[in-house]
Design an enzyme around this catalytic site. Structure first.
Site, PDB file in Angstrom:
ATOM      1  N   GLY A 318       0.806  -1.210   0.000  1.00 10.69           N
ATOM      2  CA  GLY A 318       0.000   0.000   0.000  1.00 10.69           C
ATOM      3  C   GLY A 318       0.836   1.254   0.000  1.00 10.69           C
ATOM      4  O   GLY A 318       2.051   1.225  -0.174  1.00 10.69           O
ATOM      5  N   CYS A 360       1.972  -2.630   3.321  1.00 10.26           N
ATOM      6  CA  CYS A 360       3.168  -1.808   3.180  1.00 10.26           C
ATOM      7  C   CYS A 360       2.749  -0.423   2.704  1.00 10.26           C
ATOM      8  O   CYS A 360       2.124  -0.288   1.657  1.00 10.26           O
ATOM      9  CB  CYS A 360       4.116  -2.442   2.177  1.00 10.26           C
TER      10      CYS A 360
END
Length: 479
Positions: A318, A360
């Site tokens: 992410g 992430c």
């Protein structure tokens, strides 16, 4: 059309009267002194963005503003929202962001004619000096001046009522309707939490890191326990993204994004844990953003009447405030959680909606004592970064979001063991649910366990953070 272009096009079609109305309706968020330099709609939008009231992932305040000033054309053309949708949305208690008091004043200003405005100024000469009541002042300006002199406010309507009664008695009905609404709202908020079956309280979003004083003020709403008797308790979605080959191929900025090795360990731990807690597991692997929305839509439209809860776990990469699909496209976290509001999923109204997100979201380290990271240089641990004050869940009761990290800090994934956060979460749930501990107690322990781990290579640490609008204790019985 992108977010900035949309705002520009909307701003270009708002005239000076529209701007004055928008500024007045925004006074509870942007004080009048800070509004003085605002000369056009784009400047107002910029201030709202600074206040986190206007974001690409959250246009609700802008929609409400346009709805209140009756610019339904802009609402439909640029925000794809119809009048009927806004009416339904704002009928849900706690969803309106513009106070009923300010809406009431705006409605009065819309009903006053030019001749009545002159009468208004004349009748206020005793309270406001004549030089302040110049010819250019509109009624909204007068209301602001009255508020400055503390002769108008939510509990100070006597002078306004007196003037309205002399000018146009029909204006009194607007005030009376507001007062009646305020009384009903006050009496309903004094009721037991059980009286609200569909998230109808006016509730704030809290995090475990809120101050003790703030938590104490809410503690009474957590004295009772959500019902958790159905078997299965509810659905537990596990969206587990591992292979990001499509993202590397199609999105230039993600050309070096890694596959999420070890994520199967997290998915396995979540499956085992929530099966033991009597949830029906629904796994979905390697989903694009479009597929994620389609999956959530399926469960949004399902009948959850015989279920007591809903859980959604998302394991992916992410960035700030978003997660990536395996195709590298972005999905704002707020848009994902908002699929299950009482309005969109009535059969889950009043029931806990729980989201756990391991994604992430950047490359910053939370400083601490010195494990490695799953960034481009390090093959072992994943880094999660959240945007400051980003909105993640709806302003509606019965939501809980467990994020792997606090704002602007990394989280870690070990390909051989799984992530610090999900593994600690599952271990704590398995150990403490049989004891009858509630979820916030468990998440506090998860915070402790994860925060005591160290990334010795990068001198980094990790601190998860739950955000919630729960009204009661949430307990997952293991029997």
């Amino acid at each position: 059309m992108d977010f900035s272009r949309n705002l520009y096009d909307i701003g270009e079609q708002l005239d000076s009267e529209d701007l004055a109305s928008l500024k007045f309706l925004s006074l509870d968020y942007i004080p009048q002194r800070k509004q003085e330099p605002i000369k056009d709609a784009l400047m107002l939008f910029q201030r709202l963005q600074e206040k986190r009231m206007l974001e690409e992932s959250n246009l609700s305040f802008l929609k409400e503003l346009l709805f209140r000033i009756n610019r339904l054309d802009l609402l439909i053309t640029y925000l794809n929202t119809r009048k009927e949708e806004m009416e339904r949305e704002l009928q849900t208690p706690g969803r309106a962001q513009i106070s009923a008091y300010r809406v009431m004043l705006y409605q009065i200003s819309e009903e006053v004619s030019r001749s009545e405005l002159r009468s208004f100024k004349f009748l206020l000469q005793e309270e406001i000096s004549k030089c302040k009541l110049d010819d250019d002042m509109n009624l909204l300006d007068i209301f602001i001046e009255m508020e400055k002199r503390v002769i108008l406010g939510e509990g100070k309507l006597d002078i306004l009522k007196r003037v309205c009664a002399q000018i146009n008695k029909s204006l009194l009905k607007i005030i009376n309707d507001y007062e009646e609404f305020s009384k009903e709202r006050s009496s309903s908020l004094e009721g037991s939490p059980d009286e609200f079956s569909n998230g109808e309280e006016l509730c704030g979003v809290m995090t475990i890191s809120d101050s003790p004083r703030e938590q104490d003020s809410e503690s009474q709403t957590l004295d009772k326990v959500y019902q958790m008797k159905s078997k299965p308790r509810g659905y537990c979605l596990i969206i587990n993204n591992h292979n990001f080959a499509k993202a590397r191929e199609k999105v230039p900025k993600l050309h070096s994004i890694r596959d999420r090795n070890g994520t199967h360990l997290d998915a396995g731990a979540l499956t085992t844990t929530f099966e033991e807690l009597h949830f029906e597991i629904k796994p979905h692997d390697d989903c694009t953003v479009e597929q994620i929305y389609e999956i959530l839509k399926i469960y949004q439209l399902m009948d959850h009447s015989n279920m007591d809860c809903f859980i959604c776990c998302i394991l992916s990469h992410g960035d700030k405030g978003i997660i990536y699909g395996t195709d590298g496209q972005e999905a704002p976290i707020y848009e994902l959680t908002s699929q299950f509001t009482g309005l969109k999923c009535p059969s889950l109204a009043g029931k806990p909606k729980v989201f756990f997100i391991q994604a992430c979201q950047g490359d910053n380290y939370q400083k601490g004592i010195p494990v490695e990271t799953d960034s481009e240089e390090q093959p072992y641990l994943e880094m999660d970064l959240s945007s400051p004050q980003t909105r993640y869940i709806p302003d509606e009761a019965d939501f809980l979001l467990g994020m792997a990290t606090v704002n602007n800090c990394v989280s870690y994934r070990n390909p051989a063991e799984g992530t610090w956060y999900i593994q600690s979460l599952c271990q704590s749930l398995r150990e403490r649910c049989p004891r009858g501990d509630d979820i916030l107690t468990i998440l506090t322990e998860v915070n402790y366990e994860v925060s005591n781990k160290d990334d010795k290579k990068n001198m980094g640490k990790q601190m998860p953070q739950p955000t919630f609008t729960l009204r009661k204790k949430l307990v997952f019985p293991s029997d």
